[in-house]
Motif scaffolding. Structure first.
Motif, PDB file in Angstrom:
ATOM      1  N   GLN A  75     -20.327   8.883  31.192  1.00  0.00           N
ATOM      2  CA  GLN A  75     -20.710   9.205  32.557  1.00  0.00           C
ATOM      3  C   GLN A  75     -21.464   8.012  33.108  1.00  0.00           C
ATOM      4  O   GLN A  75     -21.939   7.178  32.342  1.00  0.00           O
ATOM      5  CB  GLN A  75     -21.598  10.446  32.603  1.00  0.00           C
ATOM      6  CG  GLN A  75     -20.872  11.696  32.166  1.00  0.00           C
ATOM      7  CD  GLN A  75     -21.808  12.890  32.057  1.00  0.00           C
ATOM      8  OE1 GLN A  75     -22.920  12.774  31.563  1.00  0.00           O
ATOM      9  NE2 GLN A  75     -21.341  14.035  32.508  1.00  0.00           N
ATOM     10  N   HIS A  76     -21.575   7.961  34.414  1.00  0.00           N
ATOM     11  CA  HIS A  76     -22.372   6.904  35.024  1.00  0.00           C
ATOM     12  C   HIS A  76     -23.770   7.438  35.264  1.00  0.00           C
ATOM     13  O   HIS A  76     -23.949   8.545  35.775  1.00  0.00           O
ATOM     14  CB  HIS A  76     -21.748   6.422  36.338  1.00  0.00           C
ATOM     15  CG  HIS A  76     -20.484   5.655  36.123  1.00  0.00           C
ATOM     16  ND1 HIS A  76     -20.475   4.357  35.662  1.00  0.00           N
ATOM     17  CD2 HIS A  76     -19.187   6.002  36.267  1.00  0.00           C
ATOM     18  CE1 HIS A  76     -19.232   3.934  35.535  1.00  0.00           C
ATOM     19  NE2 HIS A  76     -18.426   4.923  35.893  1.00  0.00           N
ATOM     20  N   PRO A 102     -18.180  15.906  35.253  1.00  0.00           N
ATOM     21  CA  PRO A 102     -17.586  15.907  33.907  1.00  0.00           C
ATOM     22  C   PRO A 102     -17.404  14.470  33.408  1.00  0.00           C
ATOM     23  O   PRO A 102     -17.263  13.546  34.203  1.00  0.00           O
ATOM     24  CB  PRO A 102     -16.235  16.598  34.101  1.00  0.00           C
ATOM     25  CG  PRO A 102     -15.954  16.520  35.552  1.00  0.00           C
ATOM     26  CD  PRO A 102     -17.276  16.430  36.253  1.00  0.00           C
ATOM     27  N   PRO A 103     -17.421  14.300  32.081  1.00  0.00           N
ATOM     28  CA  PRO A 103     -17.273  12.935  31.559  1.00  0.00           C
ATOM     29  C   PRO A 103     -15.924  12.330  31.916  1.00  0.00           C
ATOM     30  O   PRO A 103     -14.937  13.028  32.087  1.00  0.00           O
ATOM     31  CB  PRO A 103     -17.399  13.098  30.046  1.00  0.00           C
ATOM     32  CG  PRO A 103     -17.595  14.534  29.765  1.00  0.00           C
ATOM     33  CD  PRO A 103     -17.564  15.281  31.042  1.00  0.00           C
ATOM     34  N   THR A 104     -15.936  11.026  32.015  1.00  0.00           N
ATOM     35  CA  THR A 104     -14.725  10.247  32.242  1.00  0.00           C
ATOM     36  C   THR A 104     -14.326   9.652  30.905  1.00  0.00           C
ATOM     37  O   THR A 104     -15.180   9.346  30.089  1.00  0.00           O
ATOM     38  CB  THR A 104     -15.024   9.113  33.245  1.00  0.00           C
ATOM     39  OG1 THR A 104     -15.528   9.692  34.448  1.00  0.00           O
ATOM     40  CG2 THR A 104     -13.793   8.293  33.542  1.00  0.00           C
ATOM     41  N   LYS A 105     -13.038   9.483  30.685  1.00  0.00           N
ATOM     42  CA  LYS A 105     -12.579   8.840  29.448  1.00  0.00           C
ATOM     43  C   LYS A 105     -12.120   7.431  29.774  1.00  0.00           C
ATOM     44  O   LYS A 105     -11.503   7.203  30.811  1.00  0.00           O
ATOM     45  CB  LYS A 105     -11.406   9.613  28.846  1.00  0.00           C
ATOM     46  CG  LYS A 105     -11.804  10.853  28.120  1.00  0.00           C
ATOM     47  CD  LYS A 105     -10.584  11.498  27.499  1.00  0.00           C
ATOM     48  CE  LYS A 105     -10.939  11.996  26.134  1.00  0.00           C
ATOM     49  NZ  LYS A 105      -9.801  12.578  25.432  1.00  0.00           N
ATOM     50  N   LEU A 142     -23.266   2.665  32.582  1.00  0.00           N
ATOM     51  CA  LEU A 142     -22.426   3.506  31.736  1.00  0.00           C
ATOM     52  C   LEU A 142     -23.311   4.221  30.721  1.00  0.00           C
ATOM     53  O   LEU A 142     -24.174   3.601  30.104  1.00  0.00           O
ATOM     54  CB  LEU A 142     -21.400   2.650  31.002  1.00  0.00           C
ATOM     55  CG  LEU A 142     -20.520   3.423  30.035  1.00  0.00           C
ATOM     56  CD1 LEU A 142     -19.093   3.460  30.565  1.00  0.00           C
ATOM     57  CD2 LEU A 142     -20.553   2.768  28.674  1.00  0.00           C
ATOM     58  N   GLU A 143     -23.126   5.526  30.560  1.00  0.00           N
ATOM     59  CA  GLU A 143     -23.874   6.300  29.575  1.00  0.00           C
ATOM     60  C   GLU A 143     -22.883   7.077  28.724  1.00  0.00           C
ATOM     61  O   GLU A 143     -22.145   7.914  29.231  1.00  0.00           O
ATOM     62  CB  GLU A 143     -24.840   7.254  30.283  1.00  0.00           C
ATOM     63  CG  GLU A 143     -25.765   7.954  29.335  1.00  0.00           C
ATOM     64  CD  GLU A 143     -26.810   8.777  30.065  1.00  0.00           C
ATOM     65  OE1 GLU A 143     -26.631  10.011  30.108  1.00  0.00           O
ATOM     66  OE2 GLU A 143     -27.777   8.195  30.580  1.00  0.00           O
ATOM     67  N   GLY A 195     -26.744  11.273  25.926  1.00  0.00           N
ATOM     68  CA  GLY A 195     -27.798  10.393  26.408  1.00  0.00           C
ATOM     69  C   GLY A 195     -27.640   8.962  25.951  1.00  0.00           C
ATOM     70  O   GLY A 195     -28.624   8.277  25.725  1.00  0.00           O
ATOM     71  N   ASP A 196     -26.395   8.510  25.769  1.00  0.00           N
ATOM     72  CA  ASP A 196     -26.059   7.151  25.360  1.00  0.00           C
ATOM     73  C   ASP A 196     -26.496   6.846  23.925  1.00  0.00           C
ATOM     74  O   ASP A 196     -26.662   5.692  23.548  1.00  0.00           O
ATOM     75  CB  ASP A 196     -26.640   6.113  26.331  1.00  0.00           C
ATOM     76  CG  ASP A 196     -25.842   4.813  26.320  1.00  0.00           C
ATOM     77  OD1 ASP A 196     -24.612   4.870  26.194  1.00  0.00           O
ATOM     78  OD2 ASP A 196     -26.456   3.740  26.430  1.00  0.00           O
ATOM     79  N   LYS A 197     -26.689   7.901  23.110  1.00  0.00           N
ATOM     80  CA  LYS A 197     -27.072   7.724  21.709  1.00  0.00           C
ATOM     81  C   LYS A 197     -26.195   8.603  20.828  1.00  0.00           C
ATOM     82  O   LYS A 197     -25.648   9.603  21.276  1.00  0.00           O
ATOM     83  CB  LYS A 197     -28.543   8.102  21.499  1.00  0.00           C
ATOM     84  CG  LYS A 197     -29.497   7.164  22.200  1.00  0.00           C
ATOM     85  CD  LYS A 197     -30.912   7.526  21.902  1.00  0.00           C
ATOM     86  CE  LYS A 197     -31.831   6.531  22.616  1.00  0.00           C
ATOM     87  NZ  LYS A 197     -33.229   6.834  22.361  1.00  0.00           N
TER      88      LYS A 197
END
Length: 150
Positions: free
Chosen positions: A39-40, A20-23, A46-47, A68-70
């Motif tokens: 996420q890593h 799960p994503p990290t904040k 970092l993404e 996807g970092d976009k």
């Protein structure tokens, strides 16, 4: 072992489910700041994934969905000039339904394709006069003027 049992015991690979994503807050080497979910990547980078706010050193601010970092999904991009885009993004571009407001408060609301006004939409000028029709980037043949009488 009978042949039927061999098919029951196929090597089943578990699908890799991303964590799960990290904040958190991340400051990029150029001074840009990201505050949101991430996420890593497999290489440890970092993404940006999920919801977050990215502020550039020039003063542009994007608040919305990332994948996807976009910029992907719904979001709002405020430019330092005072212009504002609110709507759908695909791979860092205005794409889908959106509203672009210029510094002078005139605006276009409608379809965008790869950062261009493309498709059905409506332009409202600084006097509140509206034109509707099909837009093709900077051209808009056959627009209809909507007269409002008070």
């Amino acid at each position: 072992m009978p042949a039927e049992n061999m098919t029951d015991k196929k090597d089943k690979k578990k699908e890799e489910v991303p964590p799960p994503p990290t904040k958190g807050v991340y400051i990029f080497p150029n001074g840009d700041k990201y505050d949101g979910e991430y996420q890593h990547g497999s290489d440890g980078s970092l993404e940006r994934n999920g919801y977050g706010v990215h502020t550039t050193t020039e003063g542009a601010v994007y608040e919305g969905e990332w994948k996807g970092d976009k910029m992907n999904g719904r979001g709002k991009l405020a430019h330092p000039s005072g212009a504002l885009y609110e709507g759908e993004f695909v791979n860092n571009q205005f794409h889908g339904q959106g509203k672009y407001t210029w510094k002078n408060n005139s605006f276009y609301e409608g379809q965008f394709k790869e950062n261009k006004m493309e498709g059905t939409g409506q332009f409202t000028d600084t006097e509140g006069q509206m034109w509707t029709g099909t837009f093709r980037y900077k051209a808009a043949p056959g627009l209809r003027f909507e007269l409002k009488m008070n």
